[in-house]
Enzyme design. Structure first.
Site, PDB file in Angstrom:
ATOM      1  N   HIS A  37       0.832  -1.204   0.000  1.00 38.18           N
ATOM      2  CA  HIS A  37       0.000   0.000   0.000  1.00 38.18           C
ATOM      3  C   HIS A  37       0.865   1.253   0.000  1.00 38.18           C
ATOM      4  CE1 HIS A  37      -3.897  -1.968   0.534  1.00 38.18           C
ATOM      5  NE2 HIS A  37      -3.246  -2.857   1.266  1.00 38.18           N
ATOM      6  N   GLU A 222      -9.346 -11.973   5.074  1.00 35.64           N
ATOM      7  CA  GLU A 222      -8.395 -11.605   6.128  1.00 35.64           C
ATOM      8  C   GLU A 222      -9.140 -11.449   7.445  1.00 35.64           C
ATOM      9  OE1 GLU A 222      -4.957  -8.262   7.074  1.00 35.64           O
ATOM     10  OE2 GLU A 222      -6.740  -7.691   5.934  1.00 35.64           O
TER      11      GLU A 222
END
Length: 358
Positions: A37, A222
């Site tokens: 990210h 996740e």
């Protein structure tokens, strides 16, 4: 001090009985990095300098020199994680800040043996300080071009929508991503807390992206169970899944991922740091690997989790007993799951063979 880039995470180094781990230098193993990210790629020292430059008060969790203690399996924990990320992002205010971040992220990747990077960004998060959505996108892509030239690393961009925002915003981003396909955008993602917003609410945005030639790479599997991976496949037609580790809880889903060749971007250090799994050895890397699911190891947000790409391979070697032959296969899977051109893939795959032969 924070760990040096590439250092193994600070955990017990006991090796499970899956075979003797190898000894080859993992930073020399050619690989692709598919889950990184934008703000989370920042060096801690850079964050401190930018915060001082703009007079931003950093909480102790970002200024103490140690990765913050995070546990995002409940909403309060996720809010704390997101708050730290937002504070760090607020320190990126000028084009030169963006250029520095991308160049340094590329430097770190090159140091860790990465030969292809697909960095993930939501440009709407930077638009207010960079003059609007299109100027922000231009600044980001210019920084990527410059960093690629200066470091020799192949870098592309995956534009990610925020599932906490309205699906119409995601459609706008999808159209923007397609518009910049010829400038280095290769994919479209969906990030943030997967417990919020149904995947199917974003199906039109992903259809726009796919019709425009971009690969679909939403987050799933996740913070919630295998059903979120299923939703990524059925509703968003994912070619890759960000994380995807919870698919290990559903043998039928594992078989489908393997049969369809859907790559899971597994980020072991962040899985532990966010409380998805208690210990590095609990991350179901073996389960995915032995089921034939393609895996691309990723660092996610090194700023917050304290380790970069090579450390994920070291963790896999130490805590899961992956041999050098198996680690080389993980590296192959990372490049095969990427959007790298065929000639780049061929070159990296040859380098992996050379590493193993050496």
């Amino acid at each position: 001090m924070l760990q040096s880039p590439g250092d193994p995470p600070r955990h017990d180094r006991a090796v499970p009985p899956h075979g003797a781990p190898g000894t080859r230098e993992l930073r020399l193993l050619p690989k692709a990095h598919l889950h990184l990210h934008f703000t989370g790629s920042m060096r801690p020292g850079t964050l401190l300098e930018l915060a001082d430059k703009y007079g931003v008060h950093l909480p102790e969790a970002l200024s103490c020199g140690e990765p913050p203690r995070l546990r995002a399996t409940d909403e309060r924990g996720w809010f704390r994680f997101q708050r730290l990320y937002d504070i760090a992002r607020s320190c990126l205010r000028e084009p030169e800040d963006i250029q520095r971040l991308v160049f340094e992220a590329a430097e770190e990747d090159v140091r860790d043996g990465s030969q292809w990077l697909e960095i993930q960004v939501d440009p709407t998060s930077y638009a207010p300080r960079l003059g609007g959505l299109i100027p922000a996108m231009e600044i980001i892509l210019d920084a990527v071009d410059r960093a690629a030239r200066d470091t020799g690393l192949g870098i592309r961009v995956l534009v990610a929508a925020n599932r906490m925002k309205h699906p119409l915003d995601a459609r706008t981003l999808a159209r923007l991503a397609v518009r910049y396909r010829d400038r280095g955008v290769v994919g479209f993602g969906l990030s943030n807390d997967e417990r919020r917003g149904l995947a199917r609410d974003f199906d039109r945005a992903f259809a726009i992206a796919r019709e425009g030639g971009l690969l679909a790479a939403p987050h799933g599997g996740e913070l919630t169970g295998p059903h979120s991976v299923r939703d990524c496949l059925d509703d968003l037609h994912a070619a890759r899944v960000g994380h995807g580790v919870r698919a290990a809880e559903d043998p039928r889903l594992l078989r489908e991922l393997a049969q369809r060749g859907v790559t899971c971007e597994v980020c072991p250090s962040s899985n532990v740091a966010l409380g998805v799994y208690e210990r590095p050895g609990d991350v179901p890397l073996r389960t995915l690997f032995e089921a034939g699911v393609p895996i691309a190891l990723g660092a996610d947000d090194p700023l917050l989790f304290g380790s970069r790409l090579a450390a994920q391979y070291e963790l896999t070697r130490v805590h899961h007993g992956f041999t050098d032959t198996e680690l080389a296969e993980l590296a192959r899977q990372s490049i095969r799951g990427s959007a790298a051109p065929a000639e780049v893939q061929k070159q990296v795959l040859a380098g992996i063979d050379d590493w193993l032969a050496g």
